[in-house]
Design a protein around this motif. Structure first.
Motif, mmCIF file in Angstrom:
data_model
loop_
_atom_site.group_PDB
_atom_site.id
_atom_site.type_symbol
_atom_site.label_atom_id
_atom_site.label_comp_id
_atom_site.label_asym_id
_atom_site.label_seq_id
_atom_site.Cartn_x
_atom_site.Cartn_y
_atom_site.Cartn_z
ATOM 1 N N GLU A 136 56.939 76.046 31.942
ATOM 2 C CA GLU A 136 57.860 75.130 31.994
ATOM 3 C C GLU A 136 56.994 73.752 31.746
ATOM 4 O OE1 GLU A 136 60.063 75.412 35.682
ATOM 5 O OE2 GLU A 136 61.357 77.052 34.811
ATOM 6 N N ALA A 137 55.797 73.762 32.442
ATOM 7 C CA ALA A 137 54.841 72.706 32.323
ATOM 8 C C ALA A 137 54.394 72.196 31.077
ATOM 9 C CB ALA A 137 53.899 72.810 33.478
ATOM 10 N N PHE A 138 54.023 73.375 30.239
ATOM 11 C CA PHE A 138 53.272 73.206 29.212
ATOM 12 C C PHE A 138 53.569 72.167 28.125
ATOM 13 C CE2 PHE A 138 52.225 74.647 24.623
ATOM 14 C CZ PHE A 138 50.878 74.477 24.868
ATOM 15 N N PRO A 139 55.137 72.393 27.809
ATOM 16 C CA PRO A 139 55.635 71.260 26.788
ATOM 17 C C PRO A 139 55.399 69.817 27.193
ATOM 18 C CG PRO A 139 57.174 72.956 27.102
ATOM 19 C CD PRO A 139 56.155 73.167 28.220
ATOM 20 N N GLN A 140 55.860 69.450 28.414
ATOM 21 C CA GLN A 140 55.411 68.150 28.670
ATOM 22 C C GLN A 140 53.817 67.765 28.682
ATOM 23 O OE1 GLN A 140 56.951 67.021 32.338
ATOM 24 N NE2 GLN A 140 56.403 64.866 32.326
ATOM 25 N N MET A 141 53.045 68.567 29.097
ATOM 26 C CA MET A 141 51.724 68.394 29.063
ATOM 27 C C MET A 141 51.028 68.197 27.554
ATOM 28 S SD MET A 141 50.125 70.571 32.201
ATOM 29 C CE MET A 141 48.495 70.134 31.685
ATOM 30 N N PHE A 142 51.569 69.066 26.816
ATOM 31 C CA PHE A 142 50.994 69.101 25.451
ATOM 32 C C PHE A 142 51.482 67.630 24.573
ATOM 33 C CE2 PHE A 142 51.489 70.544 21.192
ATOM 34 C CZ PHE A 142 50.195 70.846 20.702
ATOM 35 N N ILE B 3 53.157 66.852 37.676
ATOM 36 C CA ILE B 3 53.981 67.908 37.379
ATOM 37 C C ILE B 3 53.525 68.859 38.669
ATOM 38 C CG2 ILE B 3 54.580 69.926 36.531
ATOM 39 C CD1 ILE B 3 53.859 68.574 33.679
ATOM 40 N N GLY B 4 52.459 69.012 39.257
ATOM 41 C CA GLY B 4 52.202 69.898 40.246
ATOM 42 C C GLY B 4 52.249 69.213 41.726
#
Length: 239
Positions: free
Chosen positions: A34-40, A199-200
């Motif tokens: 879930e976090a990956f797209p926003q971080m990418f 996010i964290g």
């Protein structure tokens, strides 16, 4: 650009259930996905953008600074050298904060790109200067004997030979710039590491997001370092 401006809404840490945190697994794949797209997206829209555009600015401006120091009259060359030394010896964090408040009409991301480009241009100018000074004296004498104009001497003879020995070092500075992008946090630009923290923060799950950030940094910097090393060997062999 407003999507890149830092706007953190963190839940009150006292409201988090400690038992829930202690009982949570060390790695949550669902949370990571879930976090990956926003971080990418932050990685592409900020980290990579600042690095690529900043490197282009630094490469061009650094060459201009090096040439000016060598061709201007001594008083003017001393001013250019002093300005370059001042920028190089000042922390980039201080420069970011100063420029952010000095140029309020510019958005933070633009200021970040300019500061990174100018800051690293002062380092690259020293690399260019060393490369220019490594051009054999006979090459300069030959252009003088042929009555070659100064502009053509620089464009056709000096700069191509200087670049042969400087490109690997310029690549290393580009990698350094890439790893310095988290400093953009001080002017409110939400680059990848800052987004990871956002996010964290609500659930104190930092393992996944910072691991992803580290892997993205590695995925971009390691291949670049390998290419720079190969280019250095190829240029040394050609030389």
């Amino acid at each position: 650009m407003m999507s890149h401006i830092l706007a953190v809404e963190v839940d009150d840490p006292t409201m988090v259930d400690e038992e829930e945190i202690e009982g949570s697994p060390f790695w949550d794949w669902e949370f990571a996905f879930e976090a990956f797209p926003q971080m990418f997206m932050a990685f592409l829209e900020v980290t990579i953008l600042v690095t690529v555009v900043g490197t282009l600015i630094a490469a061009v401006l650094g060459l201009v600074i090096a040439i000016l120091i060598m061709v201007l009259p001594k008083p003017l060359a001393w001013i250019v050298r002093w300005a370059a030394n001042f920028i190089r010896m000042t922390p980039i964090v201080v420069q970011l904060i100063f420029m952010f408040w000095a140029f309020l009409w510019l958005d933070a991301l633009t200021i970040g790109i300019i500061v990174f480009g100018v800051h690293y241009a002062t380092y690259m100018s020293e690399v260019y200067r060393a490369g220019i000074e490594s051009v054999p004296k006979g090459q300069w004498e030959a252009t003088t004997a042929l009555s070659m104009p100064a502009a053509r001497t620089w464009r056709k003879v000096v700069i191509p030979q200087a670049l042969r020995s400087t490109i690997p070092s310029l690549g290393n500075y580009a990698i350094s710039m890439f790893k310095d992008t988290p400093f953009l946090l001080v002017i409110g630009v939400a680059e990848m590491v800052t987004v990871a923290g956002q996010i964290g923060a609500p659930t104190f799950r930092y393992t996944e997001v910072y691991t992803i950030a580290g892997l993205l940094f590695l995925a971009a910097s390691y291949p670049t370092a390998v290419l720079v090393n190969r280019l250095e060997k190829r240029l040394a062999y050609a030389h």
